[in-house]
Design a protein around this motif. Sequence first.
Motif, PDB file in Angstrom:
ATOM      1  N   ILE A  95       0.841  -1.199   0.000  1.00  0.00           N
ATOM      2  CA  ILE A  95       0.000   0.000   0.000  1.00  0.00           C
ATOM      3  C   ILE A  95       0.875   1.247   0.000  1.00  0.00           C
ATOM      4  O   ILE A  95       0.654   2.172  -0.785  1.00  0.00           O
ATOM      5  CB  ILE A  95      -0.952  -0.005   1.211  1.00  0.00           C
ATOM      6  CG1 ILE A  95      -1.976  -1.135   1.055  1.00  0.00           C
ATOM      7  CG2 ILE A  95      -1.627   1.340   1.395  1.00  0.00           C
ATOM      8  CD1 ILE A  95      -2.773  -1.431   2.309  1.00  0.00           C
ATOM      9  N   VAL A  96       1.878   1.272   0.871  1.00  0.00           N
ATOM     10  CA  VAL A  96       2.766   2.437   0.948  1.00  0.00           C
ATOM     11  C   VAL A  96       3.470   2.660  -0.387  1.00  0.00           C
ATOM     12  O   VAL A  96       3.543   3.784  -0.878  1.00  0.00           O
ATOM     13  CB  VAL A  96       3.776   2.285   2.110  1.00  0.00           C
ATOM     14  CG1 VAL A  96       4.842   3.365   2.060  1.00  0.00           C
ATOM     15  CG2 VAL A  96       3.047   2.308   3.449  1.00  0.00           C
ATOM     16  N   GLU A  97       3.972   1.596  -1.005  1.00  0.00           N
ATOM     17  CA  GLU A  97       4.633   1.744  -2.302  1.00  0.00           C
ATOM     18  C   GLU A  97       3.674   2.275  -3.360  1.00  0.00           C
ATOM     19  O   GLU A  97       4.070   3.056  -4.226  1.00  0.00           O
ATOM     20  CB  GLU A  97       5.220   0.406  -2.762  1.00  0.00           C
ATOM     21  CG  GLU A  97       6.457   0.004  -1.989  1.00  0.00           C
ATOM     22  CD  GLU A  97       7.035  -1.331  -2.438  1.00  0.00           C
ATOM     23  OE1 GLU A  97       6.281  -2.163  -2.989  1.00  0.00           O
ATOM     24  OE2 GLU A  97       8.229  -1.537  -2.228  1.00  0.00           O
ATOM     25  N   ALA A  98       2.409   1.885  -3.291  1.00  0.00           N
ATOM     26  CA  ALA A  98       1.433   2.282  -4.300  1.00  0.00           C
ATOM     27  C   ALA A  98       1.043   3.754  -4.198  1.00  0.00           C
ATOM     28  O   ALA A  98       0.710   4.363  -5.214  1.00  0.00           O
ATOM     29  CB  ALA A  98       0.186   1.405  -4.188  1.00  0.00           C
ATOM     30  N   VAL A  99       1.076   4.329  -3.009  1.00  0.00           N
ATOM     31  CA  VAL A  99       0.557   5.694  -2.843  1.00  0.00           C
ATOM     32  C   VAL A  99       1.643   6.753  -2.679  1.00  0.00           C
ATOM     33  O   VAL A  99       1.330   7.933  -2.563  1.00  0.00           O
ATOM     34  CB  VAL A  99      -0.449   5.784  -1.660  1.00  0.00           C
ATOM     35  CG1 VAL A  99      -1.606   4.831  -1.873  1.00  0.00           C
ATOM     36  CG2 VAL A  99       0.228   5.560  -0.322  1.00  0.00           C
ATOM     37  N   THR A 100       2.903   6.355  -2.669  1.00  0.00           N
ATOM     38  CA  THR A 100       3.976   7.325  -2.468  1.00  0.00           C
ATOM     39  C   THR A 100       4.756   7.569  -3.758  1.00  0.00           C
ATOM     40  O   THR A 100       4.778   6.738  -4.665  1.00  0.00           O
ATOM     41  CB  THR A 100       4.951   6.876  -1.365  1.00  0.00           C
ATOM     42  OG1 THR A 100       5.498   5.601  -1.704  1.00  0.00           O
ATOM     43  CG2 THR A 100       4.250   6.805  -0.021  1.00  0.00           C
ATOM     44  N   GLU A 101       5.397   8.723  -3.786  1.00  0.00           N
ATOM     45  CA  GLU A 101       6.265   9.075  -4.906  1.00  0.00           C
ATOM     46  C   GLU A 101       7.560   8.275  -4.850  1.00  0.00           C
ATOM     47  O   GLU A 101       8.103   7.858  -5.867  1.00  0.00           O
ATOM     48  CB  GLU A 101       6.552  10.577  -4.833  1.00  0.00           C
ATOM     49  CG  GLU A 101       7.425  11.107  -5.921  1.00  0.00           C
ATOM     50  CD  GLU A 101       7.665  12.586  -5.750  1.00  0.00           C
ATOM     51  OE1 GLU A 101       8.759  12.953  -5.283  1.00  0.00           O
ATOM     52  OE2 GLU A 101       6.752  13.372  -6.059  1.00  0.00           O
ATOM     53  N   SER A 102       8.083   8.096  -3.639  1.00  0.00           N
ATOM     54  CA  SER A 102       9.289   7.297  -3.456  1.00  0.00           C
ATOM     55  C   SER A 102       9.304   6.720  -2.047  1.00  0.00           C
ATOM     56  O   SER A 102       8.646   7.224  -1.141  1.00  0.00           O
ATOM     57  CB  SER A 102      10.557   8.126  -3.708  1.00  0.00           C
ATOM     58  OG  SER A 102      10.650   9.186  -2.780  1.00  0.00           O
TER      59      SER A 102
END
Length: 160
Positions: free
Chosen positions: A122-129
């Motif tokens: 989830i974190v990887e999907a919603v963050t720029e990096s």
Amino acid sequence: MGIHADGDGCTGPSTDEHLIRAGFALGGDSGCIAEARHHAVAFLEDARTGHHLPVSDRVTDLTQLVVSELVTNARKYAPGPVLMELRISARAVDVVVWDSDPALPAARAADPSRIGQHGLEIVEAVTESLFMEQEPVGKRITARIALFDTPRATAVRKPV
């Protein structure tokens, strides 16, 4: 994409100056996740109203989600306190979480039948990096959330 640790916990050369920063020590107990989200909302509200930065409801929601997932993982896998730093520049919000476990997490392969353990996905999907590095004690994870919609970069892990 190359890996560059410029001291701010994120990848790539950074010309962004952090306009506001705030650090929080969380006890690691069951209430620390809600406490971390509360700190994030208050921090972003101050950025919006006190510093007139363009913090949208989308950014606030995503920041709360990222804070919740990273602090939950720290609480679940590392004994002791959790440190969180929030930083904002003219283009992004950084959520930095430190815990005492030196093992770097890895997102698991997508599996819709798996119950739980989707936090890092989830974190990887919603963050720029997303940047992870081992520290002399524990690890530090930095997630960058764009203030404006931009193409998303891929996650980068610092070699051990």
